[in-house]
Design an enzyme around this catalytic site. Structure first.
Site, PDB file in Angstrom:
ATOM      1  N   PHE A 159       0.825  -1.202   0.000  1.00  0.00           N
ATOM      2  CA  PHE A 159       0.000   0.000   0.000  1.00  0.00           C
ATOM      3  C   PHE A 159       0.863   1.257   0.000  1.00  0.00           C
ATOM      4  O   PHE A 159       1.867   1.324   0.721  1.00  0.00           O
ATOM      5  CB  PHE A 159      -0.881   0.069   1.254  1.00  0.00           C
ATOM      6  CG  PHE A 159      -1.944  -0.968   1.361  1.00  0.00           C
ATOM      7  CD1 PHE A 159      -3.188  -0.779   0.766  1.00  0.00           C
ATOM      8  CD2 PHE A 159      -1.727  -2.135   2.087  1.00  0.00           C
ATOM      9  CE1 PHE A 159      -4.193  -1.732   0.890  1.00  0.00           C
ATOM     10  CE2 PHE A 159      -2.725  -3.098   2.218  1.00  0.00           C
ATOM     11  CZ  PHE A 159      -3.959  -2.900   1.614  1.00  0.00           C
ATOM     12  N   ASP A 160       0.461   2.240  -0.773  1.00  0.00           N
ATOM     13  CA  ASP A 160       0.921   3.593  -0.547  1.00  0.00           C
ATOM     14  C   ASP A 160       0.267   4.056   0.755  1.00  0.00           C
ATOM     15  O   ASP A 160      -0.704   3.450   1.220  1.00  0.00           O
ATOM     16  CB  ASP A 160       0.489   4.468  -1.732  1.00  0.00           C
ATOM     17  CG  ASP A 160       0.767   5.943  -1.498  1.00  0.00           C
ATOM     18  OD1 ASP A 160       1.933   6.274  -1.201  1.00  0.00           O
ATOM     19  OD2 ASP A 160      -0.174   6.748  -1.609  1.00  0.00           O
ATOM     20  N   LEU A 161       0.766   5.129   1.345  1.00  0.00           N
ATOM     21  CA  LEU A 161       0.203   5.594   2.616  1.00  0.00           C
ATOM     22  C   LEU A 161      -0.738   6.787   2.412  1.00  0.00           C
ATOM     23  O   LEU A 161      -1.957   6.645   2.463  1.00  0.00           O
ATOM     24  CB  LEU A 161       1.330   5.973   3.580  1.00  0.00           C
ATOM     25  CG  LEU A 161       0.841   6.272   5.010  1.00  0.00           C
ATOM     26  CD1 LEU A 161       0.648   4.984   5.787  1.00  0.00           C
ATOM     27  CD2 LEU A 161       1.825   7.180   5.735  1.00  0.00           C
ATOM     28  N   ASP A 162      -0.163   7.951   2.141  1.00  0.00           N
ATOM     29  CA  ASP A 162      -0.962   9.180   2.020  1.00  0.00           C
ATOM     30  C   ASP A 162      -1.988   9.095   0.901  1.00  0.00           C
ATOM     31  O   ASP A 162      -1.651   8.768  -0.235  1.00  0.00           O
ATOM     32  CB  ASP A 162      -0.052  10.376   1.731  1.00  0.00           C
ATOM     33  CG  ASP A 162       0.829  10.750   2.908  1.00  0.00           C
ATOM     34  OD1 ASP A 162       0.457  10.418   4.032  1.00  0.00           O
ATOM     35  OD2 ASP A 162       1.882  11.379   2.682  1.00  0.00           O
ATOM     36  N   VAL A 175      -1.296  -0.938  -4.206  1.00  0.00           N
ATOM     37  CA  VAL A 175      -2.501  -0.110  -4.117  1.00  0.00           C
ATOM     38  C   VAL A 175      -2.094   1.337  -3.857  1.00  0.00           C
ATOM     39  O   VAL A 175      -1.348   1.614  -2.912  1.00  0.00           O
ATOM     40  CB  VAL A 175      -3.420  -0.595  -2.978  1.00  0.00           C
ATOM     41  CG1 VAL A 175      -4.724   0.200  -2.968  1.00  0.00           C
ATOM     42  CG2 VAL A 175      -3.683  -2.090  -3.082  1.00  0.00           C
TER      43      VAL A 175
END
Length: 219
Positions: free
Chosen positions: A7-10, A161
């Site tokens: 996953f990306d975060l922001d 994602v």
């Protein structure tokens, strides 16, 4: 069967959008030839902070602006940051089914850990690759490949994602399945331009992509 989800975060699992915009508005005030507003900040979200500062100011010496940004960002972090809907439920389901979870982000480690902990997501994450851990940020595949190496995953059994074209292009460059999230502030039509393998409107939509049913409670 998918074995690894990155996953990306922001803007993907943690809603830091307003925090980021306010941090830029605060740190750039009076520092640019023309005022920088939301309409310029939002399309550039997802890039490493130093690149954004250089872009907005046209200068190479941006250390003081970055310091100003991070001081404000840290002071407002817990007030403005939230988990996106259903992220925790989906991460829990992935974790319970033996799917390894990693974070690949253009943020620094300190604020990455703060966001995950604040939203109660840190317990599901097995590895974190930040901008400090790579020589080349997304869309370069280095971060994704580094996370897969730690997790023992392979590109053909992995998903990335994210909410920006940097995530989608990094996924393609790494040879993993790309998933765009339509709650991106940049919008669905923007993501469609980069032809992700999947676009999801709710985090629950990720479950069938990885081969799981979505019979979990939303909360």
């Amino acid at each position: 069967m998918i074995q690894t989800v990155l996953f990306d975060l922001d803007g993907t699992i943690v809603d830091t959008n307003e925090l980021i915009v306010q941090s830029f508005l605060h740190s750039l005030e009076g520092e640019t030839p023309e005022p920088v507003g939301r309409e310029l900040i939002i399309p550039n979200m997802g890039r490493p902070l130093v690149e954004q500062m250089e872009f907005f100011t046209g200068r190479k010496e941006v250390e003081e602006l970055i310091k100003k940004y991070r001081t404000f960002n840290l002071s407002k972090h817990d007030e403005l940051v939230r988990e996106f809907p259903n992220v925790r439920a989906v991460m829990k389901k992935l974790h319970e089914n033996g799917i390894k979870i990693g974070i690949v982000t253009s943020k620094i480690r300190q604020t990455t850990l703060m966001g995950l902990k604040l939203c109660g997501l840190d317990e599901f994450v097995s590895t974190i690759v930040t901008v400090e851990d790579v020589k080349e940020a997304k869309p370069h595949p280095e971060g994704i490949l580094a996370a897969l190496k730690v997790l023992g995953g392979t590109p053909d059994q992995a998903v990335m994602v994210g909410d920006s074209h940097y995530d989608i292009e990094a996924a393609k460059n790494a040879g993993v399945i790309s998933v765009g999230v339509t709650w991106s502030w940049k919008g669905r039509s923007y993501l469609e331009e980069y032809s992700p393998d999947h676009l999801i409107d709710d985090m629950f939509d990720l479950l069938p992509i990885v081969g799981l049913t979505s019979d979990v409670d939303a909360h």
